[in-house]
Design a protein around this motif. Sequence first.
Motif, PDB file in Angstrom:
ATOM      1  N   TYR A  34      33.060  -5.791   6.749  1.00 34.05           N
ATOM      2  CA  TYR A  34      33.358  -5.743   5.334  1.00 34.05           C
ATOM      3  C   TYR A  34      32.925  -6.989   4.838  1.00 34.05           C
ATOM      4  O   TYR A  34      32.985  -8.082   5.134  1.00 34.05           O
ATOM      5  N   PRO A  36      33.364  -9.866   2.327  1.00 33.81           N
ATOM      6  CA  PRO A  36      34.456 -10.605   1.745  1.00 33.81           C
ATOM      7  C   PRO A  36      35.099  -9.946   0.508  1.00 33.81           C
ATOM      8  O   PRO A  36      34.295  -9.547  -0.591  1.00 33.81           O
ATOM      9  N   ASN A  37      36.445 -10.055   0.311  1.00 37.53           N
ATOM     10  CA  ASN A  37      37.190  -9.572  -0.999  1.00 37.53           C
ATOM     11  C   ASN A  37      36.450 -10.258  -2.192  1.00 37.53           C
ATOM     12  O   ASN A  37      35.812 -11.106  -2.333  1.00 37.53           O
ATOM     13  N   GLU A  38      36.464  -9.384  -3.356  1.00 39.41           N
ATOM     14  CA  GLU A  38      35.799  -9.581  -4.538  1.00 39.41           C
ATOM     15  C   GLU A  38      36.260 -10.965  -5.309  1.00 39.41           C
ATOM     16  O   GLU A  38      35.451 -11.853  -5.723  1.00 39.41           O
ATOM     17  N   THR A  39      37.311 -11.410  -4.861  1.00 37.42           N
ATOM     18  CA  THR A  39      37.810 -12.684  -5.533  1.00 37.42           C
ATOM     19  C   THR A  39      37.049 -14.000  -4.819  1.00 37.42           C
ATOM     20  O   THR A  39      36.576 -14.847  -5.464  1.00 37.42           O
ATOM     21  N   SER A  40      37.125 -13.994  -3.455  1.00 34.76           N
ATOM     22  CA  SER A  40      36.414 -14.901  -2.624  1.00 34.76           C
ATOM     23  C   SER A  40      35.173 -14.959  -2.927  1.00 34.76           C
ATOM     24  O   SER A  40      34.463 -16.088  -3.181  1.00 34.76           O
ATOM     25  N   ARG A  49      33.676 -10.320 -11.546  1.00 35.53           N
ATOM     26  CA  ARG A  49      33.952  -9.320 -10.966  1.00 35.53           C
ATOM     27  C   ARG A  49      33.019  -8.122 -11.367  1.00 35.53           C
ATOM     28  O   ARG A  49      32.551  -7.280 -10.663  1.00 35.53           O
ATOM     29  N   ARG A  53      30.651  -5.978  -9.120  1.00 32.75           N
ATOM     30  CA  ARG A  53      30.757  -4.553  -8.779  1.00 32.75           C
ATOM     31  C   ARG A  53      29.374  -3.918  -9.126  1.00 32.75           C
ATOM     32  O   ARG A  53      28.893  -3.015  -8.684  1.00 32.75           O
ATOM     33  N   SER A  67      31.726   2.222   0.150  1.00 32.93           N
ATOM     34  CA  SER A  67      32.991   1.684  -0.242  1.00 32.93           C
ATOM     35  C   SER A  67      34.097   2.670   0.471  1.00 32.93           C
ATOM     36  O   SER A  67      33.825   3.839   0.485  1.00 32.93           O
ATOM     37  N   LYS A  70      40.773   1.672   0.291  1.00 33.95           N
ATOM     38  CA  LYS A  70      42.015   0.792   0.156  1.00 33.95           C
ATOM     39  C   LYS A  70      41.300  -0.320   1.555  1.00 33.95           C
ATOM     40  O   LYS A  70      42.413  -0.905   2.011  1.00 33.95           O
ATOM     41  N   GLY A  72      38.001  -1.765   1.452  1.00 35.74           N
ATOM     42  CA  GLY A  72      36.804  -2.485   0.881  1.00 35.74           C
ATOM     43  C   GLY A  72      35.445  -2.057   0.967  1.00 35.74           C
ATOM     44  O   GLY A  72      35.213  -0.684   1.273  1.00 35.74           O
ATOM     45  N   THR A  73      34.487  -2.905   0.923  1.00 30.84           N
ATOM     46  CA  THR A  73      32.977  -2.422   0.821  1.00 30.84           C
ATOM     47  C   THR A  73      32.431  -2.967   2.392  1.00 30.84           C
ATOM     48  O   THR A  73      32.574  -4.154   2.563  1.00 30.84           O
TER      49      THR A  73
END
Length: 242
Positions: A34, A36-40, A49, A53, A67, A70, A72-73
């Motif tokens: 996955y 890393p999350n959008e924030t990091s 963001r 995206r 995607s 719940k 992630g990507t």
Amino acid sequence: MANQLKSRPQSIHGWVAEELGTRIVSGVYQPGEYIPNETSIGEELGVSRTALREAFKILTSKGLLESRPKLGTRIRPRKHWNMFDSEILSWCFESKPSPQFFISLFEIREIFEPAAAELAARNRTEEQVLVLAKAYEAMEQAELGTDAVFSSDLEFHMAVLDATNNEFMISLGMTIQTALMGLFRLSSSISEEYTDSLPGHKGVYQAIASGDATKAKLEMFQLLAKSKENLEYALKNLARQD
């Protein structure tokens, strides 16, 4: 990794797609993993963001991402990647691809280029014969050790595809131009091998010019067989250097 980021173009999301796409094809992010999350990742790249995206949408359209609700990507398995996408091919070459990448690409050439030469001999116009003649002359005149060696080789093979007057064959060639140039840089990297390939190119040109479809196909097949030997030799040299 932040200090290795590429310079940004005008399109921020395009730059993000290139940065992430390069990481994916080079193996920094492995299939099944996955992102890393959008924030990091947004903080690392210094982008919003929204830009992130939009970049994800680009990479998803190329078959690199999917995607998962719940979760992630996720990086998709390599078999889903659109390997005829010009940007993916460019990212692959920038990432020092494996020998198998080059061999697989060459196998595609072995499938369609002899057929293209055969078709060109049947369908070419006199104007296209002149273009092919000039392309061959450029190969003869190319100064060894310069980019003219690779660019003239590419122009010759693109001229063959154009002479088929088959829009699908032409489109295929246009799509993988970047990959073909990369192959030519390897297979023609030794001056003697490039010089030795000239008679084979001339044979392809003459067969197409005379309208001999059977001979054009055979000449291209023989030319590719020799080029494959050169490629395999170049790949072995690269392996020794590593």
